[in-house]
Design a protein around this motif. Structure first.
Motif, PDB file in Angstrom:
ATOM      1  N   THR A  23       0.834  -1.204   0.000  1.00  0.00           N
ATOM      2  CA  THR A  23       0.000   0.000   0.000  1.00  0.00           C
ATOM      3  C   THR A  23       0.868   1.252   0.000  1.00  0.00           C
ATOM      4  N   ASN A  27       1.014   3.902  -3.081  1.00  0.00           N
ATOM      5  CA  ASN A  27       0.588   5.270  -2.766  1.00  0.00           C
ATOM      6  C   ASN A  27       1.677   6.288  -3.054  1.00  0.00           C
ATOM      7  N   SER A  37      -3.523  11.524  -3.649  1.00  0.00           N
ATOM      8  CA  SER A  37      -3.384  10.605  -2.524  1.00  0.00           C
ATOM      9  C   SER A  37      -4.226   9.365  -2.808  1.00  0.00           C
ATOM     10  N   GLU A  38      -4.064   8.349  -1.989  1.00  0.00           N
ATOM     11  CA  GLU A  38      -4.882   7.149  -2.121  1.00  0.00           C
ATOM     12  C   GLU A  38      -6.363   7.505  -1.976  1.00  0.00           C
TER      13      GLU A  38
END
Length: 171
Positions: A23, A27, A37-38
């Motif tokens: 993740t 990201n 951003s995510e």
């Protein structure tokens, strides 16, 4: 219920390290290439995949499984950056409709390309077809348990009582 075995704990720890590192890596790459951003990407993805590239805020919140305040703060920041607009909902004055702007759509398209490349590079290309099938099956099984638990915790007995049985495709 007993504690995890040494092997189970090791598998869980490996999963946790993988999840956090994967993740984080995706990201950072997404932010570095698109500035999103995510959370920005999640919101824009849902909006751009919906009819008219807009959604009611409530539907967006449910689709993201976010708390109301988190979505509100996220939308305010995205609105300030010119990625989305908010308008009153014509059917319900209490609600609002969120729509991706041209800039939001452009960045969502660019981000999707980078995101899919990263997923391919870090997951799809390193797993065998059977591992990928197992990953999908594991994810669906765990998600099913989470949905069951969420339903069991629902404070509204009417919603618990009227829930469609598993396997019922009627929506």
């Amino acid at each position: 219920m007993s504690s995890l075995s040494t092997r189970q704990a090791a598998h869980w720890a490996s999963y946790q390290r993988m999840r956090v590192q994967l993740t984080g890596r995706i990201n950072r790459e997404l932010a570095g290439t698109t500035g999103l951003s995510e959370a920005d990407y999640e919101v824009l993805s849902l909006l751009t995949e919906s009819p008219g590239e807009s959604m009611r805020a409530l539907a967006l919140r449910c689709g993201l499984a976010w708390e109301k305040s988190r979505l509100s703060h996220q939308l305010r920041r995205m609105e300030q950056r010119g990625l989305v607009t908010r308008a009153e909902c014509e059917e319900d004055n209490r609600g609002s409709v969120i729509q991706a702007t041209e800039a939001g759509r452009r960045l969502a398209t660019e981000a999707k390309i980078h995101h899919e490349r990263a997923v391919r590079r870090y997951v799809i290309d390193v797993l065998t077809p059977s591992q990928l099938e197992a990953l999908g099956s594991i994810a669906e099984t765990v998600l099913g348990r989470l949905e069951d638990e969420e339903h069991d915790l629902d404070p509204d007995p009417a919603r618990r009582r009227h829930r469609a049985p598993k396997g019922d495709s009627a929506a």
